[in-house]
Design an enzyme around this catalytic site. Structure first.
Site, PDB file in Angstrom:
ATOM      1  N   GLY A   1       0.870  -1.217  -0.060  1.00 40.03           N
ATOM      2  CA  GLY A   1       0.099   0.104  -0.004  1.00 40.03           C
ATOM      3  C   GLY A   1       0.810   1.259   0.008  1.00 40.03           C
TER       4      GLY A   1
ATOM      5  NE  ARG B   1      -2.847  -5.321  -1.458  1.00 38.71           N
ATOM      6  CZ  ARG B   1      -2.040  -4.284  -0.574  1.00 38.71           C
ATOM      7  NH1 ARG B   1      -0.828  -4.360  -0.299  1.00 38.71           N
ATOM      8  NH2 ARG B   1      -2.832  -3.374  -0.235  1.00 38.71           N
TER       9      ARG B   1
ATOM     10  CG  ASP C   1       3.754  -6.526   7.446  1.00 35.49           C
ATOM     11  OD1 ASP C   1       3.045  -6.201   6.390  1.00 35.49           O
ATOM     12  OD2 ASP C   1       3.074  -7.036   8.581  1.00 35.49           O
TER      13      ASP C   1
ATOM     14  CB  THR D   1       3.107   0.641   5.887  1.00 31.78           C
ATOM     15  OG1 THR D   1       1.847   0.498   6.464  1.00 31.78           O
ATOM     16  CG2 THR D   1       3.953   0.299   7.115  1.00 31.78           C
TER      17      THR D   1
ATOM     18  CG  ASP E   1      -1.295  -0.223   8.090  1.00 33.05           C
ATOM     19  OD1 ASP E   1      -2.231   0.532   7.965  1.00 33.05           O
ATOM     20  OD2 ASP E   1      -0.980  -1.403   7.464  1.00 33.05           O
TER      21      ASP E   1
ATOM     22  CG  ASP F   1       1.691  -2.764  10.334  1.00 30.01           C
ATOM     23  OD1 ASP F   1       2.638  -2.108   9.614  1.00 30.01           O
ATOM     24  OD2 ASP F   1       1.128  -3.676   9.676  1.00 30.01           O
TER      25      ASP F   1
ATOM     26  NE  ARG G   1      -2.362  -4.688   5.604  1.00 31.32           N
ATOM     27  CZ  ARG G   1      -3.079  -5.004   4.557  1.00 31.32           C
ATOM     28  NH1 ARG G   1      -3.490  -5.942   4.039  1.00 31.32           N
ATOM     29  NH2 ARG G   1      -2.428  -4.152   3.532  1.00 31.32           N
TER      30      ARG G   1
HETATM   31  O1  F6P Z   1      -1.518  -1.430   4.779  1.00 33.47           O
HETATM   32  C1  F6P Z   1      -1.963  -0.067   4.607  1.00 33.47           C
HETATM   33  C2  F6P Z   1      -3.572  -0.171   4.381  1.00 33.47           C
HETATM   34  O2  F6P Z   1      -3.938   1.039   4.159  1.00 33.47           O
HETATM   35  C3  F6P Z   1      -4.117  -0.860   5.562  1.00 33.47           C
HETATM   36  O3  F6P Z   1      -4.291   0.063   6.669  1.00 33.47           O
HETATM   37  C4  F6P Z   1      -5.454  -1.189   4.974  1.00 33.47           C
HETATM   38  O4  F6P Z   1      -6.010  -2.415   5.652  1.00 33.47           O
HETATM   39  C5  F6P Z   1      -5.103  -1.843   3.477  1.00 33.47           C
HETATM   40  O5  F6P Z   1      -3.771  -0.992   3.152  1.00 33.47           O
HETATM   41  C6  F6P Z   1      -6.006  -1.375   2.401  1.00 33.47           C
HETATM   42  O6  F6P Z   1      -5.563  -1.952   1.304  1.00 33.47           O
HETATM   43  P1  F6P Z   1      -5.982  -1.472  -0.446  1.00 33.47           P
HETATM   44  O7  F6P Z   1      -5.448  -0.185  -0.688  1.00 33.47           O
HETATM   45  O8  F6P Z   1      -5.449  -2.754  -0.990  1.00 33.47           O
HETATM   46  O9  F6P Z   1      -7.609  -1.748  -0.056  1.00 33.47           O
END
Ligand code: F6P
Length: 320
Positions: A12, A73, A104, A126, A128, A130, A172
């Site tokens: 992300g 991804r 991660d 990120t 997050d 995390d 997340r």
């Molecule tokens: O890891 C970053 C994040 O924004 C998370 O907080 C969230 O759960 C996820 O990515 C959302 O992913 P996507 O952009 O693929 O919907």
């Protein structure tokens, strides 16, 4: 001493990734090292989408959110054959090392790539926050400021109507965004995946505080702790309080990076590039107690980042 390296963003996106790319490119060029950009993370590595960058390639991006290299991804990279093909693409271009900016999952990919025999250095990118081993990830500060700005606005309308507002934030499986923005935004209640909460007790507390004169309440819910829509319904059912829900979503991922994220990205970008060029591999650079630290990739991947219990305690204490 490496002579040709590459940089990419993965997973992300987060505000400050561009600042990190800019730092990598300009430090490498300053050191006389050629630097390439890989588009769309591991997907671009697998599909051979990479070009040489110069100082001008990274002009006018410092202030922009997102990542100009793109991110994705990549299912193919999860397979041995996919990683081998990605590795061969790098080798064909004479790339000896890669700076990988991401979360991660991206750090796990970095370690797998290094197993094939290429130098790899990671930067934690990120929203997050995390990733184990660093106090802050690139993008977390900007995202939490975005959330606090939203909470401020939601407070205005919650106050006018005397409502409960339930705000769902990203993260997340981690409660860092909720906990930090909840403390900074003065939330009455913060729900995070790391600490379980009895929703009946939450309702009772909301009811009591409104009965005893509290005009409105803000409940911040980390997405990993549950759905704000569901929790909002439950609050209405069990407390009868006038309640509204706001799911902030991807607005948290965008926007011009904060000063903190720009400095973090630039500083870590410099350290990562100099280390990679000097032949260091399999590490991630992070920030701890205001200083730059080196963390083995295996450690960063192998440990789970926990929340700061003292921050959570303080947020609860101050919300009374
Ligand atoms: O890891 C970053 C994040 O924004 C998370 O907080 C969230 O759960 C996820 O990515 C959302 O992913 P996507 O952009 O693929 O919907």
């Amino acid at each position: 001493m490496l002579k040709r390296i590459a940089v990419m963003t993965s997973g992300g996106d987060s505000p400050g990734m561009n600042a990190a790319i800019r730092a990598v490119v300009r430090v490498a060029i300053h050191e006389g090292v050629e630097v390439w950009g890989i588009y769309n993370g591991y997907a671009g590595m697998y599909e051979d989408k990479m070009v040489q960058l110069d100082s001008r390639s990274v002009g006018d991006i410092l202030q922009r959110g997102g990542t100009f290299l793109g991110t994705a991804r990549c299912e193919e990279f999860r397979t041995t054959e996919g990683r081998q093909r990605a590795f061969e693409n790098l080798r064909r271009h004479g790339i000896e090392g890669v700076v990988i900016i991401g979360g991660d999952g991206s750090m796990t990919g970095a370690e797998l790539l290094s197993d094939l025999g290429i130098a790899v250095v990671g930067l934690p990118g990120t929203i997050d926050n995390d990733i184990w081993g660093t106090d802050y990830t690139i993008g977390f500060d900007t995202a939490t400021n975005t959330v606090v700005d939203a909470i401020n606005k939601l407070r205005d309308t919650a106050s006018s109507h005397g409502r409960v507002i339930v705000v769902e934030v990203m993260g997340r499986n981690s409660g860092w965004i909720a906990m930090t923005a909840g403390l900074a935004g003065g939330a009455e209640h913060i729900l995070i995946p790391e600490i379980s909460v009895n929703l009946d007790e939450l309702c009772e507390k909301l009811r009591q505080s409104h009965d005893s004169g509290k005009k409105y309440s803000v409940v911040v819910v980390a997405e990993g702790a549950g759905s704000a829509v569901e929790i909002g319904k439950k609050i209405v059912d069990c407390s009868g309080l006038d309640t509204r829900v706001s799911v902030l979503g991807h607005i948290q991922r965008g926007g011009s990076p904060s000063v903190f994220d720009r400095i973090l990205a630039s500083t870590l970008g410099e350290h990562a590039t100099l280390a990679l060029i000097s032949g260091i591999s399999n590490v991630m650079f992070g920030s701890r107690s205001g200083g730059v630290v080196t963390i083995d990739l295996a450690d960063a991947i192998g440990h789970k980042r926990t929340i700061d219990p003292s921050m959570f305690r303080l947020a609860n204490l101050l919300s009374k």
